[in-house]
Design a protein around this motif. Structure first.
Motif, PDB file in Angstrom:
ATOM      1  N   GLY A 205     -15.862  64.428  -2.657  1.00 10.97           N
ATOM      2  CA  GLY A 205     -14.513  63.999  -3.014  1.00 10.97           C
ATOM      3  C   GLY A 205     -14.528  62.757  -3.868  1.00 10.97           C
ATOM      4  O   GLY A 205     -15.584  62.151  -4.097  1.00 10.97           O
ATOM      5  N   TYR A 206     -13.357  62.405  -4.329  1.00 10.55           N
ATOM      6  CA  TYR A 206     -13.170  61.211  -5.130  1.00 10.55           C
ATOM      7  C   TYR A 206     -13.528  59.986  -4.277  1.00 10.55           C
ATOM      8  O   TYR A 206     -13.521  60.057  -3.054  1.00 10.55           O
ATOM      9  CB  TYR A 206     -11.710  61.131  -5.568  1.00 10.55           C
ATOM     10  N   THR A 207     -13.800  58.879  -4.891  1.00  9.45           N
ATOM     11  CA  THR A 207     -14.133  57.684  -4.113  1.00  9.45           C
ATOM     12  C   THR A 207     -12.899  57.155  -3.359  1.00  9.45           C
ATOM     13  O   THR A 207     -11.774  57.283  -3.828  1.00  9.45           O
ATOM     14  CB  THR A 207     -14.759  56.580  -5.004  1.00  9.45           C
ATOM     15  N   ASN A 208     -13.148  56.654  -2.149  1.00  6.60           N
ATOM     16  CA  ASN A 208     -12.106  56.028  -1.320  1.00  6.60           C
ATOM     17  C   ASN A 208     -11.084  57.003  -0.714  1.00  6.60           C
ATOM     18  O   ASN A 208      -9.999  56.602  -0.332  1.00  6.60           O
ATOM     19  CB  ASN A 208     -11.356  54.951  -2.132  1.00  6.60           C
ATOM     20  N   VAL A 209     -11.425  58.279  -0.612  1.00  4.63           N
ATOM     21  CA  VAL A 209     -10.469  59.249  -0.061  1.00  4.63           C
ATOM     22  C   VAL A 209     -10.579  59.382   1.459  1.00  4.63           C
ATOM     23  O   VAL A 209      -9.702  59.968   2.096  1.00  4.63           O
ATOM     24  CB  VAL A 209     -10.642  60.650  -0.695  1.00  4.63           C
ATOM     25  N   GLY A 210     -11.692  58.871   2.029  1.00  6.03           N
ATOM     26  CA  GLY A 210     -11.851  58.936   3.478  1.00  6.03           C
ATOM     27  C   GLY A 210     -13.007  59.801   3.947  1.00  6.03           C
ATOM     28  O   GLY A 210     -13.057  60.201   5.107  1.00  6.03           O
ATOM     29  N   LYS A 211     -13.965  60.065   3.069  1.00  3.00           N
ATOM     30  CA  LYS A 211     -15.101  60.914   3.445  1.00  3.00           C
ATOM     31  C   LYS A 211     -15.878  60.329   4.623  1.00  3.00           C
ATOM     32  O   LYS A 211     -16.163  61.017   5.598  1.00  3.00           O
ATOM     33  CB  LYS A 211     -16.059  61.106   2.257  1.00  3.00           C
ATOM     34  N   SER A 212     -16.225  59.042   4.508  1.00  2.00           N
ATOM     35  CA  SER A 212     -17.030  58.431   5.575  1.00  2.00           C
ATOM     36  C   SER A 212     -16.249  58.345   6.877  1.00  2.00           C
ATOM     37  O   SER A 212     -16.813  58.510   7.962  1.00  2.00           O
ATOM     38  CB  SER A 212     -17.507  57.044   5.152  1.00  2.00           C
ATOM     39  N   HIS A 282     -14.141  69.540   0.495  1.00  4.65           N
ATOM     40  CA  HIS A 282     -13.610  68.632  -0.537  1.00  4.65           C
ATOM     41  C   HIS A 282     -12.462  67.826   0.074  1.00  4.65           C
ATOM     42  O   HIS A 282     -11.435  68.376   0.426  1.00  4.65           O
ATOM     43  CB  HIS A 282     -13.140  69.496  -1.719  1.00  4.65           C
ATOM     44  N   ILE A 283     -12.682  66.516   0.219  1.00  9.06           N
ATOM     45  CA  ILE A 283     -11.659  65.650   0.800  1.00  9.06           C
ATOM     46  C   ILE A 283     -10.782  65.084  -0.332  1.00  9.06           C
ATOM     47  O   ILE A 283     -11.307  64.607  -1.337  1.00  9.06           O
ATOM     48  CB  ILE A 283     -12.286  64.458   1.572  1.00  9.06           C
ATOM     49  N   VAL A 284      -9.475  65.147  -0.121  1.00  9.00           N
ATOM     50  CA  VAL A 284      -8.521  64.662  -1.123  1.00  9.00           C
ATOM     51  C   VAL A 284      -7.610  63.631  -0.457  1.00  9.00           C
ATOM     52  O   VAL A 284      -7.186  63.822   0.680  1.00  9.00           O
ATOM     53  CB  VAL A 284      -7.656  65.842  -1.635  1.00  9.00           C
ATOM     54  N   ASP A 285      -7.327  62.548  -1.173  1.00  5.64           N
ATOM     55  CA  ASP A 285      -6.366  61.559  -0.660  1.00  5.64           C
ATOM     56  C   ASP A 285      -4.984  61.947  -1.189  1.00  5.64           C
ATOM     57  O   ASP A 285      -4.641  61.643  -2.331  1.00  5.64           O
ATOM     58  CB  ASP A 285      -6.768  60.163  -1.161  1.00  5.64           C
ATOM     59  N   ILE A 286      -4.210  62.635  -0.347  1.00  5.67           N
ATOM     60  CA  ILE A 286      -2.936  63.167  -0.836  1.00  5.67           C
ATOM     61  C   ILE A 286      -1.901  62.064  -1.041  1.00  5.67           C
ATOM     62  O   ILE A 286      -0.889  62.273  -1.710  1.00  5.67           O
ATOM     63  CB  ILE A 286      -2.409  64.268   0.101  1.00  5.67           C
TER      64      ILE A 286
END
Ligand SMILES: Nc1nc2c(ncn2[C@@H]2O[C@H](COP(=O)(O)OP(=O)(O)OP(=O)(O)O)[C@@H](O)[C@H]2O)c(=O)[nH]1
Ligand SMILES: [Mg+2]
Length: 405
Positions: A205-212, A282-286
């Motif tokens: 995913g994009y950076t800072n979306v909450g993957k970790s 794929h994590i997305v920050d909606i």
């Protein structure tokens, strides 16, 4: 005299509005550049934008704009001007002459953040390789000895070697780093082979979306997560068990628009985990205003890594932070992205014909986390059964079921 803490470097940001882009969109992009600047440890003071068909080959923006920026730089004691695109070596030189402050482009800024964040020797080697590759065509003009000694963004060069004098040294260094990486890659590939028969799932995913954050929730581990860009550089792999089904979950570096090509190239081995995984999540920050653009960037980067062929789950995260501007029924002005409600988005994403499943969660409030777990369980189980049909991790061995015993 007591030495006080060094003040933050004062920065200005410069971007272009290209044809087909609106000012809103460019503001969002510069917002990201501003976030990158803060992550790198400087203070953004002002943004300059100009509408252009293409960057000016000499000075990126037009000469009138350069004069305007130059005036501001002098009046406000600006240390550093940050440009939202990669600058050519000659643009760099010309702009530096006109502005009289340090010039950093987007690529250099990202490389700088990566250099600060690299913890393991693997990550450090990869960043160093990308830095040398960026540096090679730009040896003249920038990175003068004096500046390097002063330090600051874009100046944390690779090591202490006297790079400004000899391209050959850099070429040798690049070759050496490549050889080192190859060695590390072989070791890591062997390690991956020895992991046993488990399905491999990668969070992307994009950076800072909450993957970790999601990795931590699913694996009950403690991976570094923070509200800064590129908190994660190294891939972490954890064994996760849902019900009776174990699988491997990996968390890796986030993507960003205009990710320097050299960096993707040198991070390919970190991203092997992604390329070799059986299932991508794929994590997305909606809650992000440009989340759709971010989805496209991730898709493109995956294509570049040749890993867009995996089964995919799309997790829309941060629903707790999601907001939208409701429109009156009789308001007939065009519906903008910001006017879609969460249920509108859910409907349209679930109905879209892309080959994926979707789930809407909040890692913060743990909303719908069970739904994500169930989805992961179902998908991993499907893959597990096809990949390891004789494996007895599952309650019922497929063999038993097939024979009806
Ligand atoms: N409001 C809200 N914040 C969240 C949620 N999930 C994660 N965050 C926050 O978002 C920020 C980024 O989270 P990370 O887990 O570090 O994101 P990441 O995708 O691993 O980021 P990088 O490693 O930098 O690419 C942190 O401040 C988290 O606390 C959520 O569901 N809601
Ligand atoms: Mg992370």
């Amino acid at each position: 005299m007591i030495e006080t803490r060094k003040a933050l470097e004062r920065a200005i940001l410069v971007g272009i509005i290209y044809p087909g882009q609106d000012e809103h969109e460019v503001e969002d992009f510069l917002e990201e550049l501003s976030f990158l600047t803060e992550t790198a440890g400087a203070k953004p003071l002002k943004r300059f934008v100009q509408k252009l068909d293409a960057p000016n080959p000499r000075t990126f923006v037009g000469s009138g704009k350069i004069d305007e920026i130059s005036k501001y730089v002098k009046e406000n004691k600006v240390d550093i001007a940050i440009f939202d695109d990669e600058l050519s070596p000659s643009q760099l030189r010309n702009i530096e002459d006109s502005l009289g402050c340090r010039i950093v482009d987007r690529t250099n800024l990202i490389l700088d953040i990566f250099a600060r964040r690299a913890r393991t020797s693997h990550a450090r080697t990869q960043v160093e390789l990308a830095q040398y590759q960026y540096l090679l065509p730009r040896l003249t003009g920038m990175w003068t000895h004096l500046e390097r000694q002063r330090g600051g963004i874009g100046l944390r060069g690779p090591g202490e070697t006297e790079i400004e004098t000899d391209r050959r040294i850099i070429r040798d260094k690049i070759a050496l780093l490549k050889a080192q990486l190859k060695k590390i890659d072989t070791q890591m590939a062997t390690q991956r082979k020895n992991r046993g028969k488990m399905v491999r799932v990668a969070l992307v995913g994009y950076t800072n979306v909450g993957k970790s954050t999601i990795m931590n929730l699913l694996s009950k581990s403690d991976v570094f997560a923070e509200n800064k860009l590129f908190a994660t550089l190294d891939t972490t792999v954890r064994k996760v068990v849902i019900e009776n089904l174990p699988f491997l979950l990996s968390d890796t570096v986030g993507f960003i628009r205009k990710l320097p090509h050299d960096l993707i190239e040198s991070f390919k081995s970190t991203l092997d985990e992604v390329r070799e995984s059986d299932l991508l999540v794929h994590i997305v920050d909606i809650s992000h205003p440009t989340f759709e653009e971010q989805i496209n960037v991730v898709d493109e980067t995956l294509r570049e890594l040749e890993s867009n062929v995996h089964p995919l789950i799309i997790v829309f995260n941060k629903i707790d932070k999601f907001s939208f501007v409701a429109k009156d029924k009789d308001d007939l002005t065009p519906v903008l992205n910001e006017n879609y409600s969460l249920s509108d988005l859910k409907k349209s994403w679930m109905a879209s014909d892309r080959n994926h499943r979707t789930v809407f969660i909040s890692a913060k409030t743990k909303d719908n986390l069970e739904e994500l777990r169930n989805m992961l369980y179902e998908e991993v189980k499907k893959i597990h059964i096809t990949k390891y049909p004789y494996n007895d991790f599952l309650y019922e061995s497929p063999l038993t079921t097939r024979n009806g015993i």
